[in-house]
Design a protein around this motif. Structure first.
Motif, PDB file in Angstrom:
ATOM      1  N   GLU A   1       7.029 -12.910  -4.648  1.00 27.36           N
ATOM      2  CA  GLU A   1       7.235 -14.158  -5.379  1.00 27.36           C
ATOM      3  C   GLU A   1       6.286 -14.343  -6.553  1.00 27.36           C
ATOM      4  OE1 GLU A   1       8.071 -17.726  -2.955  1.00 27.36           O
ATOM      5  OE2 GLU A   1       7.626 -16.448  -1.226  1.00 27.36           O
ATOM      6  N   VAL A   2       5.344 -13.413  -6.717  1.00 25.16           N
ATOM      7  CA  VAL A   2       4.377 -13.554  -7.812  1.00 25.16           C
ATOM      8  C   VAL A   2       4.395 -12.313  -8.696  1.00 25.16           C
ATOM      9  CG1 VAL A   2       2.901 -15.059  -6.426  1.00 25.16           C
ATOM     10  CG2 VAL A   2       2.417 -12.618  -6.522  1.00 25.16           C
ATOM     11  N   ASP A   3       3.979 -12.502  -9.947  1.00 19.60           N
ATOM     12  CA  ASP A   3       3.970 -11.407 -10.918  1.00 19.60           C
ATOM     13  C   ASP A   3       2.584 -10.793 -11.099  1.00 19.60           C
ATOM     14  OD1 ASP A   3       6.808 -11.609 -11.873  1.00 19.60           O
ATOM     15  OD2 ASP A   3       6.136 -13.635 -12.359  1.00 19.60           O
ATOM     16  N   PHE A   4       1.541 -11.594 -10.864  1.00 18.86           N
ATOM     17  CA  PHE A   4       0.175 -11.077 -10.981  1.00 18.86           C
ATOM     18  C   PHE A   4      -0.783 -12.020 -10.263  1.00 18.86           C
ATOM     19  CE2 PHE A   4       0.891 -13.843 -14.597  1.00 18.86           C
ATOM     20  CZ  PHE A   4      -0.266 -14.573 -14.725  1.00 18.86           C
ATOM     21  N   TYR A   5      -2.001 -11.532 -10.051  1.00 18.24           N
ATOM     22  CA  TYR A   5      -3.040 -12.273  -9.342  1.00 18.24           C
ATOM     23  C   TYR A   5      -4.250 -12.476 -10.253  1.00 18.24           C
ATOM     24  CZ  TYR A   5      -0.353 -10.826  -5.232  1.00 18.24           C
ATOM     25  OH  TYR A   5       0.655 -10.615  -4.316  1.00 18.24           O
ATOM     26  N   ILE A   6      -4.935 -13.596 -10.068  1.00 20.51           N
ATOM     27  CA  ILE A   6      -6.199 -13.831 -10.767  1.00 20.51           C
ATOM     28  C   ILE A   6      -7.267 -14.127  -9.718  1.00 20.51           C
ATOM     29  CG2 ILE A   6      -7.466 -15.229 -12.428  1.00 20.51           C
ATOM     30  CD1 ILE A   6      -4.790 -15.995 -13.699  1.00 20.51           C
TER      31      ILE A   6
ATOM     32  N   ASN B   1      -6.823  -5.534  -3.451  1.00 18.94           N
ATOM     33  CA  ASN B   1      -5.430  -5.672  -3.881  1.00 18.94           C
ATOM     34  C   ASN B   1      -4.838  -4.352  -4.370  1.00 18.94           C
ATOM     35  OD1 ASN B   1      -5.478  -8.352  -3.205  1.00 18.94           O
ATOM     36  ND2 ASN B   1      -4.784  -9.087  -5.195  1.00 18.94           N
ATOM     37  N   LYS B   2      -5.666  -3.508  -4.962  1.00 18.13           N
ATOM     38  CA  LYS B   2      -5.177  -2.212  -5.434  1.00 18.13           C
ATOM     39  C   LYS B   2      -4.619  -1.378  -4.290  1.00 18.13           C
ATOM     40  CE  LYS B   2      -8.058  -1.647  -9.568  1.00 18.13           C
ATOM     41  NZ  LYS B   2      -9.142  -0.862 -10.209  1.00 18.13           N
ATOM     42  N   LYS B   3      -5.110  -1.656  -3.069  1.00 19.97           N
ATOM     43  CA  LYS B   3      -4.660  -0.914  -1.895  1.00 19.97           C
ATOM     44  C   LYS B   3      -3.532  -1.619  -1.145  1.00 19.97           C
ATOM     45  CE  LYS B   3      -9.373   0.854  -1.385  1.00 19.97           C
ATOM     46  NZ  LYS B   3     -10.578   0.905  -0.551  1.00 19.97           N
ATOM     47  N   ILE B   4      -3.167  -2.836  -1.623  1.00 19.04           N
ATOM     48  CA  ILE B   4      -2.148  -3.632  -0.927  1.00 19.04           C
ATOM     49  C   ILE B   4      -0.884  -3.791  -1.751  1.00 19.04           C
ATOM     50  CG2 ILE B   4      -1.667  -5.867   0.168  1.00 19.04           C
ATOM     51  CD1 ILE B   4      -4.720  -6.259   0.414  1.00 19.04           C
ATOM     52  N   THR B   5      -1.049  -4.010  -3.058  1.00 19.08           N
ATOM     53  CA  THR B   5       0.084  -4.348  -3.918  1.00 19.08           C
ATOM     54  C   THR B   5       0.056  -3.534  -5.207  1.00 19.08           C
ATOM     55  OG1 THR B   5       1.090  -6.113  -5.249  1.00 19.08           O
ATOM     56  CG2 THR B   5      -1.268  -6.280  -4.843  1.00 19.08           C
ATOM     57  N   GLN B   6       1.219  -3.358  -5.800  1.00 18.88           N
ATOM     58  CA  GLN B   6       1.305  -2.697  -7.106  1.00 18.88           C
ATOM     59  C   GLN B   6       1.179  -3.696  -8.252  1.00 18.88           C
ATOM     60  OE1 GLN B   6       4.983  -0.444  -6.979  1.00 18.88           O
ATOM     61  NE2 GLN B   6       4.003   1.260  -5.919  1.00 18.88           N
ATOM     62  N   LYS B   7       1.172  -4.986  -7.932  1.00 15.54           N
ATOM     63  CA  LYS B   7       1.007  -6.018  -8.949  1.00 15.54           C
ATOM     64  C   LYS B   7      -0.435  -6.015  -9.469  1.00 15.54           C
ATOM     65  CE  LYS B   7       5.206  -7.636  -8.026  1.00 15.54           C
ATOM     66  NZ  LYS B   7       5.429  -8.836  -7.209  1.00 15.54           N
ATOM     67  N   GLU B   8      -0.590  -6.391 -10.729  1.00 14.87           N
ATOM     68  CA  GLU B   8      -1.917  -6.384 -11.356  1.00 14.87           C
ATOM     69  C   GLU B   8      -2.751  -7.571 -10.867  1.00 14.87           C
ATOM     70  OE1 GLU B   8      -4.840  -4.707 -13.316  1.00 14.87           O
ATOM     71  OE2 GLU B   8      -2.822  -3.882 -13.603  1.00 14.87           O
TER      72      GLU B   8
ATOM     73  N   SER C   1       1.978 -16.760 -11.011  1.00 10.98           N
ATOM     74  CA  SER C   1       0.679 -16.188 -10.659  1.00 10.98           C
ATOM     75  C   SER C   1       0.231 -16.693  -9.299  1.00 10.98           C
ATOM     76  CB  SER C   1      -0.374 -16.561 -11.705  1.00 10.98           C
ATOM     77  OG  SER C   1      -0.567 -17.965 -11.734  1.00 10.98           O
ATOM     78  N   ALA C   2      -0.670 -15.950  -8.678  1.00  6.41           N
ATOM     79  CA  ALA C   2      -1.360 -16.404  -7.474  1.00  6.41           C
ATOM     80  C   ALA C   2      -2.850 -16.360  -7.758  1.00  6.41           C
ATOM     81  CB  ALA C   2      -1.017 -15.518  -6.282  1.00  6.41           C
TER      82      ALA C   2
END
Length: 306
Positions: free
Chosen positions: A265-270, A281-288, A3-4
């Motif tokens: 390198e990360v699977d999701f963000y908090i 983030n929705k506009k930058i990455t496909q990660k949740e 996570s990040a």
């Protein structure tokens, strides 16, 4: 899963923020109570009740960092999760540093009070401000900022939020004059923000110098990885921090570049304390991205990591 942790900056404040953490997490409650005593400030009043101080920079910054750290404490009270990387947007970098072991929590809350004061002092006599520009490529905004500087106007690219969204900083009169320039270049919108400081540009040079003097005695020698606003690279020791944070107030926030740099390198963000960065983030990455802005949000995060 990696996570990040991400932390919002100024502008994410709202009356009542942190109340659900205060009521439902003993660690969050203890942090607010201890911060009130340490800073000699009634944080329950500042965060939970209508008051004029919440939108004054020196108090706003304390409130946002405290709220983010309360959210962090509330989550850590329920699950022992660590971040591969931690980063923040502008002010949020200080919250990120604290959670990665660079600062004592109470020290960083007091520190950002001074950060806000220094920023306001630099800008109080020059009518500074910021403007969001939507729908232009980075290079177009940068070229217009260079054009403005060549004409003797103070306009600088300040926040690279996501593709098609850049915040520029400078003198309010210059920003207002250039509103039509941005629109003529194809901007969908160019709007002055309700801010009295010009963050992340050379107008804050004196504030940056003052801040470094306050940073030196309270920064820890080593800490876990934090991604810098200045260069979108990870750092983890005091010498690097002093160099990068001395630039942080006078150079642009590379938020979208930072997310892109670590995304593989990360699977999701908090996001801790708000849901502002989740939208970016929705506009930058496909990660949740999971936004932890109230105690109930923890349940969704627990489903992912258990």
């Amino acid at each position: 899963m990696n996570s990040a942790f991400i932390f919002p900056g100024q502008g994410s404040q709202s009356v009542g923020m942190g109340l659900s953490f205060y009521k439902n997490s003993s660690k969050a409650k203890d942090l607010l109570d201890h911060a009130s005593e340490y800073c000699k400030l009634d944080f329950k009043y500042l965060l939970f009740e209508e008051n004029e101080n919440l939108n004054k920079s020196e108090f706003t910054q304390m409130a946002i960092v405290l709220n983010s750290l309360m959210a962090y404490e509330a989550l850590k009270e329920q699950v022992n999760i660590e971040a591969k990387y931690s980063l923040g947007h502008s002010l949020g970098e200080f919250s990120a540093l604290a959670t990665q072991g660079a600062f004592n929590f109470l020290d960083v809350i007091a520190l950002v009070n001074k950060r806000g004061q220094f920023m306001q002092e630099d800008c109080s006599k020059i009518e500074a401000g910021m403007m969001v520009v939507l729908g232009l490529e980075d290079r177009v905004v940068e070229n217009l900022c260079q054009k403005a500087l060549s004409e003797g106007k103070n306009i600088f690219a300040a926040n690279y939020n996501c593709d098609g969204q850049i915040v520029v900083a400078g003198l309010k009169a210059d920003l207002a004059f250039y509103e039509s320039e941005f629109k003529n270049a194809g901007a969908k919108r160019a709007m002055l923000l309700n801010m009295s400081v010009a963050s992340h540009c050379p107008l804050l040079k004196n504030a940056s110098l003052k801040l470094i003097k306050e940073l030196e005695p309270i920064l820890k020698e080593n800490f876990e990885n934090v991604v810098s606003n200045v260069n979108a690279k990870a750092y983890n020791d005091k010498n690097q921090a002093l160099a990068l944070l001395s630039d942080q107030l006078v150079k642009p926030v590379l938020y979208k570049q930072s997310i892109k740099a670590i995304d593989s390198e990360v699977d999701f963000y908090i996001e801790f304390g708000a849901n502002v960065l989740k939208g970016l983030n929705k506009k930058i990455t496909q990660k949740e991205t999971y936004a932890l802005s109230k105690i109930e949000d923890i349940d969704e995060i627990l489903k992912v990591i258990k």
